[in-house]
Design an enzyme around this catalytic site. Structure first.
Site, mmCIF file in Angstrom:
data_model
loop_
_atom_site.group_PDB
_atom_site.id
_atom_site.type_symbol
_atom_site.label_atom_id
_atom_site.label_comp_id
_atom_site.label_asym_id
_atom_site.label_seq_id
_atom_site.Cartn_x
_atom_site.Cartn_y
_atom_site.Cartn_z
ATOM 1 N N ASP A 27 -42.399 6.161 1.715
ATOM 2 C CA ASP A 27 -42.867 4.998 2.464
ATOM 3 C C ASP A 27 -44.306 5.242 2.906
ATOM 4 O OD1 ASP A 27 -40.068 3.533 3.252
ATOM 5 O OD2 ASP A 27 -39.867 5.719 3.388
ATOM 6 N N ARG A 43 -36.299 22.807 1.775
ATOM 7 C CA ARG A 43 -36.034 21.388 2.026
ATOM 8 C C ARG A 43 -36.690 20.565 0.935
ATOM 9 N NH1 ARG A 43 -35.583 16.565 4.254
ATOM 10 N NH2 ARG A 43 -37.417 15.524 5.117
ATOM 11 N N VAL A 44 -35.914 19.672 0.339
ATOM 12 C CA VAL A 44 -36.364 18.797 -0.744
ATOM 13 C C VAL A 44 -36.124 17.374 -0.251
ATOM 14 C CG1 VAL A 44 -36.090 18.212 -3.186
ATOM 15 C CG2 VAL A 44 -35.695 20.560 -2.418
ATOM 16 N N HIS A 60 -18.266 22.964 9.851
ATOM 17 C CA HIS A 60 -19.021 21.945 9.123
ATOM 18 C C HIS A 60 -19.147 22.223 7.632
ATOM 19 C CE1 HIS A 60 -20.592 22.394 13.307
ATOM 20 N NE2 HIS A 60 -20.250 21.126 13.328
ATOM 21 N N ARG A 95 -28.537 12.916 -2.921
ATOM 22 C CA ARG A 95 -29.614 13.559 -3.676
ATOM 23 C C ARG A 95 -29.182 14.957 -4.108
ATOM 24 N NH1 ARG A 95 -34.111 13.724 -0.245
ATOM 25 N NH2 ARG A 95 -34.451 11.538 -0.779
ATOM 26 N N MET A 109 -38.357 14.326 9.438
ATOM 27 C CA MET A 109 -37.524 14.537 10.618
ATOM 28 C C MET A 109 -36.887 15.922 10.723
ATOM 29 S SD MET A 109 -35.626 10.822 10.995
ATOM 30 C CE MET A 109 -35.177 11.148 12.697
#
Length: 237
Positions: A204, A87-88, A4, A24, A180
């Site tokens: 959101d 994680r961003v 991957h 991003r 998630m």
């Protein structure tokens, strides 16, 4: 190389900013890093390495959901020697006081996924951020005079659901954001001896049905990105 990731050995820095959206990651590389080079592009999951404040730093996409994120996290740790994964990302909010574009630093992550129970032999694993990364994010936010909310997020396997009882439960437990990946990322890092953290921007508001555009999610989350970059510098010292 892995199935991957097609980067050569040594291509990644010890710290990787980890984005769900590979665009991003590309935006961060092109607008914030010096001498950024694309190092992987299998399945269009882009990864880059460059420099930030004279420190080698990488940024890469991880896709949507715990399974995708976990694959890339495991391979970065075990095959490329990555030590720190930040994680961003983006999240949805359920609390009344949280607004679009608010920044959230995850202390821990609850989840409806079974992945950590499988990993932890059906016991409840406490999915928490590494303290060094967590404290670096807190300090970087303070240094930049950016307000960040701190607490628990919820990592869900189901993006499209209208479970009002779940939303009420999340509000009652003061869950700051719904995303998630964080719970799975924290589990992978713990299992393989790396460090992980998570910073999010509210894209959101689930209950108010407010949202940002896809372009905004790629390009307008500067506060979160700046905090993550400055935290990476702190980890290098």
């Amino acid at each position: 190389m892995t199935p991957h990731i097609n980067a050569p050995a040594g291509a990644f820095a010890e710290t990787v900013l980890f984005c769900g959206d590979p665009l991003r990651a590309q935006f961060i590389a092109h607008h914030f890093l010096k001498n950024a080079q694309e190092i992987t592009n299998v399945r269009a999951m882009l990864g880059f390495t460059g420099e930030y404040q004279q420190h080698k730093l990488s940024v890469m996409g991880h896709g949507m959901g715990i399974p995708s994120c976990s694959i890339y996290a495991k391979e970065l740790i075990t095959e490329y020697g990555v030590k720190n994964l930040i994680r961003v990302g983006s999240c949805g909010a359920v609390l009344d006081e949280i607004k679009l574009h608010d920044v959230i630093i995850a202390l821990s992550a609850a989840t409806d996924s079974n992945v950590n129970r499988l990993r932890f032999r059906h016991y409840d694993f406490a999915a928490t951020a590494d303290y060094s990364i967590f404290s670096a994010l807190i300090a970087a936010a303070a240094q930049q005079n950016i307000t960040a909310r701190v607490g628990t997020v919820f990592s869900t396997d189901s993006f499209y659901h209208a479970d009002t009882e779940l939303m009420d439960l999340l509000k009652r437990f003061h869950i700051l954001g719904v995303e998630m990946e964080a719970a799975g990322l924290f589990g992978v890092a713990a299992e393989y001896g790396a460090r992980a953290g998570c910073i999010l921007t509210v894209s959101d508001h689930i209950l108010r049905q407010e949202t940002t555009t896809a372009l905004e999610r790629q390009t307008r989350f500067h506060d979160m990105i700046t905090i993550a970059l400055e935290a990476a510098v702190r980890l290098a010292h």
